[in-house]
Write a protein that holds these residues in place. Structure first.
Motif, PDB file in Angstrom:
ATOM      1  N   ALA A 122       0.804  -1.219   0.000  1.00 24.35           N
ATOM      2  CA  ALA A 122       0.000   0.000   0.000  1.00 24.35           C
ATOM      3  C   ALA A 122       0.837   1.270   0.000  1.00 24.35           C
ATOM      4  O   ALA A 122       0.282   2.370   0.022  1.00 24.35           O
ATOM      5  N   ILE A 123       2.162   1.158  -0.043  1.00 22.74           N
ATOM      6  CA  ILE A 123       3.019   2.343   0.053  1.00 22.74           C
ATOM      7  C   ILE A 123       2.955   3.159  -1.232  1.00 22.74           C
ATOM      8  O   ILE A 123       3.007   2.605  -2.331  1.00 22.74           O
ATOM      9  N   GLU A 124       2.852   4.468  -1.077  1.00 25.34           N
ATOM     10  CA  GLU A 124       2.927   5.399  -2.198  1.00 25.34           C
ATOM     11  C   GLU A 124       4.010   6.438  -1.903  1.00 25.34           C
ATOM     12  O   GLU A 124       4.427   6.604  -0.752  1.00 25.34           O
ATOM     13  N   GLU A 125       4.474   7.106  -2.946  1.00 28.16           N
ATOM     14  CA  GLU A 125       5.503   8.125  -2.757  1.00 28.16           C
ATOM     15  C   GLU A 125       4.952   9.289  -1.937  1.00 28.16           C
ATOM     16  O   GLU A 125       3.784   9.644  -2.053  1.00 28.16           O
ATOM     17  N   SER A 126       5.824   9.861  -1.120  1.00 29.78           N
ATOM     18  CA  SER A 126       5.417  10.957  -0.241  1.00 29.78           C
ATOM     19  C   SER A 126       5.685  12.306  -0.894  1.00 29.78           C
ATOM     20  O   SER A 126       6.380  12.398  -1.912  1.00 29.78           O
ATOM     21  N   LYS A 127       5.153  13.340  -0.286  1.00 25.14           N
ATOM     22  CA  LYS A 127       5.347  14.694  -0.779  1.00 25.14           C
ATOM     23  C   LYS A 127       6.651  15.273  -0.235  1.00 25.14           C
ATOM     24  O   LYS A 127       7.127  14.872   0.822  1.00 25.14           O
ATOM     25  N   PRO A 128       7.248  16.233  -0.951  1.00 26.69           N
ATOM     26  CA  PRO A 128       8.546  16.784  -0.514  1.00 26.69           C
ATOM     27  C   PRO A 128       8.525  17.357   0.892  1.00 26.69           C
ATOM     28  O   PRO A 128       9.537  17.298   1.597  1.00 26.69           O
ATOM     29  N   ARG A 129       7.393  17.904   1.324  1.00 25.31           N
ATOM     30  CA  ARG A 129       7.365  18.539   2.653  1.00 25.31           C
ATOM     31  C   ARG A 129       7.515  17.519   3.783  1.00 25.31           C
ATOM     32  O   ARG A 129       7.785  17.912   4.930  1.00 25.31           O
ATOM     33  N   GLU A 130       7.361  16.231   3.498  1.00 22.53           N
ATOM     34  CA  GLU A 130       7.532  15.209   4.528  1.00 22.53           C
ATOM     35  C   GLU A 130       8.984  14.824   4.737  1.00 22.53           C
ATOM     36  O   GLU A 130       9.283  14.019   5.611  1.00 22.53           O
ATOM     37  N   GLY A 131       9.897  15.399   3.942  1.00 26.11           N
ATOM     38  CA  GLY A 131      11.318  15.183   4.166  1.00 26.11           C
ATOM     39  C   GLY A 131      11.852  13.949   3.477  1.00 26.11           C
ATOM     40  O   GLY A 131      11.112  13.141   2.907  1.00 26.11           O
ATOM     41  N   GLY A 132      13.200  13.811   3.543  1.00 30.21           N
ATOM     42  CA  GLY A 132      13.880  12.687   2.920  1.00 30.21           C
ATOM     43  C   GLY A 132      14.446  11.726   3.945  1.00 30.21           C
ATOM     44  O   GLY A 132      13.935  11.591   5.053  1.00 30.21           O
ATOM     45  N   ILE A 133      15.555  11.086   3.580  1.00 26.11           N
ATOM     46  CA  ILE A 133      16.112  10.035   4.423  1.00 26.11           C
ATOM     47  C   ILE A 133      16.663  10.604   5.728  1.00 26.11           C
ATOM     48  O   ILE A 133      16.603   9.944   6.772  1.00 26.11           O
TER      49      ILE A 133
END
Length: 420
Positions: free
Chosen positions: A326-337
């Motif tokens: 069920a994983i989808e790509e997140s938005k940039p505002r949620e940050g990276g690694i």
């Protein structure tokens, strides 16, 4: 005449209120019925209805009988097509998927069973089965009382995800497609399309579970895993004095211990769009995380998986794969690694092994920052998904091992390099 005399009697007021309530109920029912009738009219039928009105007015005003005849013919056609809506569609519908969990690329096979439990026959109908954004249609012939019809179907799966299958709709309509009456039957079923994973043996990134704790490389004056005897130093706990050795050597000796930690295996999977060069690398990262997580679960370790924004259920292999589906790509505002590593450090400070999974667009400085934010004393492995590499590559960033993987089949070889 007084104001009281002008007021209506109470009985009349109650009767008026009762009539208003009855009129409101009748109006609501009529409106609901009109909405059902309007829902059965297809766009082409509305166009033809407009043509009937237009041709009839033009024929009467201009005296052109051709338009009047055309209006009559279209009206008769509409009436005849509407007769196809007459009839019951009271099927008992059963939707059965042989497997509700498949690996991407496999076919999900199922069966759709319709039964006529009534006492009268049901005229031919169409059955619509929504599958995600698409749909399948089946033609059901006339079913006599007590008869059943079964339709087998196969759902191809080219993409990982959670696909809703259903709800089944029984459709009654005319051959021209002017009118259509649909009734929903049964409930939708979730089809989990799992990512591809690879099973491997012989590589264990974590510690084996024992009853008391898990030995680490750090030594301590106070723990549960005995390591050695040392000479007493001022400030040592007298409870740890080994009296037999003290009596034999004449020097006070105390026990030294290895620090222990529970086997807590943590996977941080970045789903940031800015961390990956392509969608294929993102899917590869999900497959890598799933493969390593399944291996840790087989080693009877406590496994936690976290992505940007939430923690994933990973108590069992099935829960882990369902979550990854069920994983989808997140938005940039949620940050990276790097931001994800900070969350891991705050929420799981006692992790013994941390695996970070990200894409090739993560800079070395960001990866170094992410590794530095992880809990002190934890073993750290960073896995970079990069489909452009032909063989796994290993490097060190600080205290962390960083391995770049270009294909899922390279995971066992990459872990061999890490553990060598």
């Amino acid at each position: 005449m007084t104001a009281e005399a002008l007021q209506a009697p109470p009985a009349q007021t109650e009767r008026d209120a009762g009539w208003r309530d009855i009129a409101a109920v009748i109006g609501a029912r009529v409106l609901a019925r009109l909405r059902r009738i309007a829902a059965a009219v297809r766009p082409l039928a509305w166009v033809l209805l407009a043509l009937v009105v237009g041709f009839w007015i033009l024929g009467q005003v201009a005296g052109w009988s051709e338009f009047t005849v055309a209006a009559v013919v279209i009206a008769i056609t509409l009436v005849l097509c509407s007769l196809f809506l007459i009839g019951r569609t009271a099927y008992d519908v059963s939707l059965d998927l042989a497997r509700t969990r498949v690996v991407v690329g496999e076919r999900a096979v199922g069966a759709l069973t319709l039964a006529n439990r009534g006492t009268r026959a049901i005229l031919p109908s169409r059955v619509v089965l929504p599958v995600g954004a698409g749909r399948g249609e089946f033609g059901i012939q006339r079913l006599a009382a007590g008869e059943e019809a079964e339709e087998l179907f196969a759902i191809p799966t080219q993409k990982r995800g959670v696909v809703k299958v259903g709800p089944v709709s029984v459709v009654r309509g005319d051959p021209l497609g002017l009118f259509e009456r649909a009734h929903r039957r049964d409930d939708p079923v979730d089809l989990f399309v799992h990512p591809r994973t690879v099973l491997f043996d012989g590589q264990s990134l974590g510690y084996l579970r024992d009853l008391e704790g898990l030995p680490a490389a750090d030594l301590s004056r106070d723990d549960v895993s005995f390591h050695a005897l040392l000479e007493y130093q001022p400030g040592d706990d007298l409870r740890h004095v080994h009296w037999k050795s003290t009596a034999r050597t004449g020097t006070m000796m105390v026990r030294q211990y290895e620090e222990t930690r529970r086997s807590h295996f943590v996977i941080g999977l970045s789903r940031s769009t800015g961390d990956y060069a392509s969608d294929q690398d993102f899917e590869l990262a999900i497959s890598i995380a799933g493969s390593i997580g399944l291996r840790a679960i087989r080693d009877s370790q406590r496994v936690d998986v976290r992505v940007q924004g939430r923690e994933l259920a990973a108590g069992t292999g099935k829960q882990l794969l369902d979550s990854l589906a069920a994983i989808e790509e997140s938005k940039p505002r949620e940050g990276g690694i790097a931001e994800l590593a900070g969350v891991l450090s705050r929420t799981m400070p006692l992790a013994s092994v941390v695996v970070l999974v990200c894409g090739s667009k993560v800079r070395a400085d960001d990866l170094r920052l992410a590794c530095s934010r992880l809990p002190y004393g934890a073993r750290v492995l960073a896995v970079v998904a990069d489909g452009s590499v032909s063989s796994p590559a290993l490097q060190r960033i600080g205290e962390a091992d960083v391995v770049t993987i270009g294909a899922l089949a390279q995971v066992p070889l990459a872990l061999q390099k890490v553990l060598a």
